[in-house]
Enzyme design. Structure first.
Site, PDB file in Angstrom:
ATOM      1  N   SER A  84       0.832  -1.211   0.000  1.00  0.00           N
ATOM      2  CA  SER A  84       0.000   0.000   0.000  1.00  0.00           C
ATOM      3  C   SER A  84       0.864   1.258   0.000  1.00  0.00           C
ATOM      4  CB  SER A  84      -0.899   0.035   1.237  1.00  0.00           C
ATOM      5  OG  SER A  84      -1.761  -1.080   1.265  1.00  0.00           O
TER       6      SER A  84
HETATM    7  N1  SAH Z   1      -1.012  -4.786   3.925  1.00  0.00           N
HETATM    8  C1  SAH Z   1      -0.233  -5.078   2.721  1.00  0.00           C
HETATM    9  C2  SAH Z   1      -0.950  -4.624   1.460  1.00  0.00           C
HETATM   10  C3  SAH Z   1      -1.418  -5.812   0.800  1.00  0.00           C
HETATM   11  S1  SAH Z   1      -2.338  -5.709  -0.690  1.00  0.00           S
HETATM   12  C4  SAH Z   1       1.165  -4.503   2.819  1.00  0.00           C
HETATM   13  O1  SAH Z   1       1.451  -3.783   3.775  1.00  0.00           O
HETATM   14  O2  SAH Z   1       1.987  -4.809   1.959  1.00  0.00           O
HETATM   15  C5  SAH Z   1      -3.715  -6.706  -0.179  1.00  0.00           C
HETATM   16  C6  SAH Z   1      -3.404  -8.132   0.177  1.00  0.00           C
HETATM   17  O3  SAH Z   1      -4.636  -8.731   0.588  1.00  0.00           O
HETATM   18  C7  SAH Z   1      -2.890  -8.983  -0.988  1.00  0.00           C
HETATM   19  O4  SAH Z   1      -1.685  -9.577  -0.639  1.00  0.00           O
HETATM   20  C8  SAH Z   1      -4.003 -10.009  -1.182  1.00  0.00           C
HETATM   21  O5  SAH Z   1      -3.534 -11.273  -1.594  1.00  0.00           O
HETATM   22  C9  SAH Z   1      -4.623 -10.076   0.206  1.00  0.00           C
HETATM   23  N2  SAH Z   1      -5.986 -10.596   0.269  1.00  0.00           N
HETATM   24  C10 SAH Z   1      -7.030 -10.351  -0.565  1.00  0.00           C
HETATM   25  N3  SAH Z   1      -8.130 -11.035  -0.169  1.00  0.00           N
HETATM   26  C11 SAH Z   1      -7.781 -11.719   0.962  1.00  0.00           C
HETATM   27  C12 SAH Z   1      -8.476 -12.617   1.835  1.00  0.00           C
HETATM   28  N4  SAH Z   1      -9.751 -12.975   1.641  1.00  0.00           N
HETATM   29  N5  SAH Z   1      -7.795 -13.133   2.879  1.00  0.00           N
HETATM   30  C13 SAH Z   1      -6.487 -12.812   3.100  1.00  0.00           C
HETATM   31  N6  SAH Z   1      -5.777 -11.981   2.302  1.00  0.00           N
HETATM   32  C14 SAH Z   1      -6.419 -11.443   1.240  1.00  0.00           C
END
Ligand code: SAH
Length: 216
Positions: free
Chosen positions: A64
């Site tokens: 993010s």
């Molecule tokens: N917080 C992260 C940003 C991640 S982007 C950081 O600091 O880098 C969003 C993430 O959510 C992705 O890796 C995606 O695979 C995950 N995601 C999406 N749907 C999800 C679900 N149902 N359960 C767990 N993770 C999920």
């Protein structure tokens, strides 16, 4: 790769930029000043690590934007030793920021590859968090209730199973909307069955999807 003078200098500039954009929570700013974001990305991207931008990580996902991490972390109102559940570990950067703020972090990721990588990144930096490979739509009832829950992927609507895992007085921070735009939403649990909603601006996240992906 390690932290460096150059990276520290870039972080100071980033923190100044976040202040200008309206972030006022000093603990959030301190955590962003402390956590080496470049170590959560491919080492070739130091120049990008401290721009206020989202950036691709593996499995087609993104780390993010720092401003977004700052807004979500501020809206959570984290206190030391709070139990925080994160859905969407991704690179692990947001989890590290929350750990730096003194939270006890539980984080779930649906891509096995990202789950494994984030776990080793945080360990190498000396941060402690509990990592889970699974579908975050179910939350982690066996570890709840939580003081705060942060969803870092775009949900079409508030996932109700997850609301049940909040303590009274706890807050869920979640971007709600379509694939192209979401509204940052806070749901505060004000009583055993009562919830208050508030809106905090528009953001764009990768989607929150059901099921798990075991590509590695
Ligand atoms: N917080 C992260 C940003 C991640 S982007 C950081 O600091 O880098 C969003 C993430 O959510 C992705 O890796 C995606 O695979 C995950 N995601 C999406 N749907 C999800 C679900 N149902 N359960 C767990 N993770 C999920």
């Amino acid at each position: 790769m390690t932290d460096s003078f150059e990276a520290k200098g870039k972080r100071k500039k980033l923190v100044a930029e976040l202040r200008q954009k309206g972030i006022v929570d000093e603990e959030v700013l301190r955590a962003i000043d402390t956590v080496p974001r470049h170590l959560f990305m491919d080492p070739a991207f130091l120049v990008h690590a401290y721009a206020d931008k989202a950036f691709p990580i593996s499995s087609g996902q993104t780390i993010s934007q720092p401003y977004t991490v700052a807004v979500q972390s501020s809206l959570l109102r984290v206190k030391k030793r709070d139990k925080i559940l994160e859905i969407g570990t991704g690179s692990g950067y947001q989890a590290a920021v929350l750990a730096e703020m003194g939270a006890k972090v539980y984080t779930i990721e649906r891509f096995r590859e990202l789950f494994l990588k984030a776990q080793s990144t945080l360990a190498s930096l000396g941060y402690t968090a509990d990592f889970f490979y699974g579908d975050g739509y179910e939350g982690k009832p066996q570890y709840g209730p939580f003081d705060g829950i942060i969803i870092t992927a775009a949900a079409p609507e508030v996932p109700t199973a997850i609301l049940q895992q909040l303590k009274t007085g706890g807050r869920l921070v979640v971007p709600i909307g379509t694939a192209s735009s979401q509204v940052m939403t806070v749901v505060e649990k004000t009583g055993p069955e009562s919830f208050e909603y508030s809106d905090h601006g528009n953001f764009i996240f990768v989607p929150m999807l059901k099921g798990i992906v075991n590509s590695k």
